[in-house]
Design a protein around this motif. Sequence first.
Motif, PDB file in Angstrom:
ATOM      1  N   VAL A  10       0.809  -1.204  -0.071  1.00 31.59           N
ATOM      2  CA  VAL A  10      -0.054  -0.038  -0.176  1.00 31.59           C
ATOM      3  C   VAL A  10       1.020   1.025  -0.019  1.00 31.59           C
ATOM      4  O   VAL A  10       1.766   1.328   0.848  1.00 31.59           O
ATOM      5  CB  VAL A  10      -1.027  -0.068   1.304  1.00 31.59           C
ATOM      6  N   PRO A  11       0.515   2.091  -0.982  1.00 31.90           N
ATOM      7  CA  PRO A  11       1.490   3.374  -0.858  1.00 31.90           C
ATOM      8  C   PRO A  11       1.352   3.991   0.619  1.00 31.90           C
ATOM      9  O   PRO A  11       0.407   3.978   1.171  1.00 31.90           O
ATOM     10  CB  PRO A  11       0.758   4.221  -2.082  1.00 31.90           C
ATOM     11  N   ASP A  12       2.209   4.822   0.878  1.00 38.35           N
ATOM     12  CA  ASP A  12       2.580   5.519   1.961  1.00 38.35           C
ATOM     13  C   ASP A  12       1.278   6.533   1.874  1.00 38.35           C
ATOM     14  O   ASP A  12       1.666   7.825   1.346  1.00 38.35           O
ATOM     15  CB  ASP A  12       3.711   6.180   2.236  1.00 38.35           C
ATOM     16  N   ILE A  13       0.142   6.517   2.750  1.00 46.60           N
ATOM     17  CA  ILE A  13      -0.746   7.594   2.606  1.00 46.60           C
ATOM     18  C   ILE A  13      -0.957   7.980   4.241  1.00 46.60           C
ATOM     19  O   ILE A  13      -1.981   8.486   4.543  1.00 46.60           O
ATOM     20  CB  ILE A  13      -1.956   6.920   2.118  1.00 46.60           C
ATOM     21  N   GLY A  14       0.257   7.926   4.936  1.00 47.82           N
ATOM     22  CA  GLY A  14       0.134   8.795   6.340  1.00 47.82           C
ATOM     23  C   GLY A  14      -0.168   7.638   7.214  1.00 47.82           C
ATOM     24  O   GLY A  14       0.334   6.323   7.194  1.00 47.82           O
ATOM     25  N   ALA A  15      -1.102   8.154   8.380  1.00 52.97           N
ATOM     26  CA  ALA A  15      -1.306   6.954   9.528  1.00 52.97           C
ATOM     27  C   ALA A  15      -1.962   6.291   8.872  1.00 52.97           C
ATOM     28  O   ALA A  15      -3.157   6.107   9.153  1.00 52.97           O
ATOM     29  CB  ALA A  15      -1.798   7.850  10.692  1.00 52.97           C
ATOM     30  N   PHE A  16      -1.563   4.872   8.546  1.00 51.87           N
ATOM     31  CA  PHE A  16      -2.295   3.893   7.724  1.00 51.87           C
ATOM     32  C   PHE A  16      -3.168   3.114   8.504  1.00 51.87           C
ATOM     33  O   PHE A  16      -4.400   2.695   8.404  1.00 51.87           O
ATOM     34  CB  PHE A  16      -1.417   2.977   7.204  1.00 51.87           C
ATOM     35  N   GLU A  17      -2.976   2.942  10.027  1.00 44.50           N
ATOM     36  CA  GLU A  17      -3.913   2.211  10.858  1.00 44.50           C
ATOM     37  C   GLU A  17      -4.969   3.369  11.005  1.00 44.50           C
ATOM     38  O   GLU A  17      -6.130   2.633  11.629  1.00 44.50           O
ATOM     39  CB  GLU A  17      -3.181   2.402  12.481  1.00 44.50           C
ATOM     40  N   ASP A  18      -5.305   4.456  10.845  1.00 44.41           N
ATOM     41  CA  ASP A  18      -6.645   5.269  10.705  1.00 44.41           C
ATOM     42  C   ASP A  18      -7.075   5.197   9.454  1.00 44.41           C
ATOM     43  O   ASP A  18      -8.119   6.083   9.477  1.00 44.41           O
ATOM     44  CB  ASP A  18      -6.174   6.780  10.980  1.00 44.41           C
ATOM     45  N   VAL A  19      -6.672   4.356   8.502  1.00 42.07           N
ATOM     46  CA  VAL A  19      -7.234   4.392   7.037  1.00 42.07           C
ATOM     47  C   VAL A  19      -8.012   2.991   6.933  1.00 42.07           C
ATOM     48  O   VAL A  19      -7.507   2.006   6.681  1.00 42.07           O
ATOM     49  CB  VAL A  19      -6.229   4.603   5.820  1.00 42.07           C
ATOM     50  N   PRO A  20      -9.458   3.141   7.045  1.00 41.63           N
ATOM     51  CA  PRO A  20     -10.061   1.873   6.873  1.00 41.63           C
ATOM     52  C   PRO A  20     -10.270   1.361   5.408  1.00 41.63           C
ATOM     53  O   PRO A  20     -10.084   1.909   4.533  1.00 41.63           O
ATOM     54  CB  PRO A  20     -11.476   2.262   7.187  1.00 41.63           C
ATOM     55  N   ILE A  21     -10.297   0.060   5.455  1.00 45.41           N
ATOM     56  CA  ILE A  21     -10.563  -0.663   4.372  1.00 45.41           C
ATOM     57  C   ILE A  21     -12.050  -0.611   4.111  1.00 45.41           C
ATOM     58  O   ILE A  21     -12.723  -1.007   4.851  1.00 45.41           O
ATOM     59  CB  ILE A  21     -10.031  -2.239   4.364  1.00 45.41           C
ATOM     60  N   ILE A  22     -12.455   0.045   3.072  1.00 48.34           N
ATOM     61  CA  ILE A  22     -13.935   0.179   2.920  1.00 48.34           C
ATOM     62  C   ILE A  22     -14.834  -0.917   1.932  1.00 48.34           C
ATOM     63  O   ILE A  22     -15.905  -0.986   1.876  1.00 48.34           O
ATOM     64  CB  ILE A  22     -14.376   1.447   2.347  1.00 48.34           C
ATOM     65  N   GLU A  23     -14.033  -1.477   1.023  1.00 48.92           N
ATOM     66  CA  GLU A  23     -14.529  -2.594   0.253  1.00 48.92           C
ATOM     67  C   GLU A  23     -13.296  -3.428  -0.184  1.00 48.92           C
ATOM     68  O   GLU A  23     -12.230  -3.001  -0.466  1.00 48.92           O
ATOM     69  CB  GLU A  23     -15.008  -2.084  -0.984  1.00 48.92           C
ATOM     70  N   VAL A  24     -13.674  -4.815  -0.258  1.00 47.93           N
ATOM     71  CA  VAL A  24     -12.852  -5.691  -0.703  1.00 47.93           C
ATOM     72  C   VAL A  24     -13.512  -6.145  -2.023  1.00 47.93           C
ATOM     73  O   VAL A  24     -14.498  -6.706  -1.862  1.00 47.93           O
ATOM     74  CB  VAL A  24     -12.501  -6.910   0.223  1.00 47.93           C
ATOM     75  N   HIS A  25     -12.775  -6.243  -3.032  1.00 46.89           N
ATOM     76  CA  HIS A  25     -13.411  -6.512  -4.460  1.00 46.89           C
ATOM     77  C   HIS A  25     -13.047  -7.708  -4.943  1.00 46.89           C
ATOM     78  O   HIS A  25     -13.884  -8.278  -5.760  1.00 46.89           O
ATOM     79  CB  HIS A  25     -12.700  -5.313  -5.571  1.00 46.89           C
TER      80      HIS A  25
END
Length: 75
Positions: A10-25
């Motif tokens: 996953v590209p570095d998008i900051g505090a990853f632990e605060d970025v939820p997965i909203i859909e698994v395709h």
Amino acid sequence: MTTTATEVRVPDIGAFEDVPIIEVHVKPGDQVNEEDPLITLESDKATMDIPAPQSGQVVDIGVRSGMRSAPARWS
């Protein structure tokens, strides 16, 4: 049939632990093409699809919260 693990980063998008997965395709057994979306993440700034690194069949999916990568196996 031989399967090998392919690491999806996953590209570095900051505090990853605060970025939820909203859909698994995808699910095990699905055929994917390179660049097909695997999962969608959403932060307060953007929504991001994480693409397949290669074409093949999804054998297993592993997603770890708070990690910067998720292993996947392809055949």
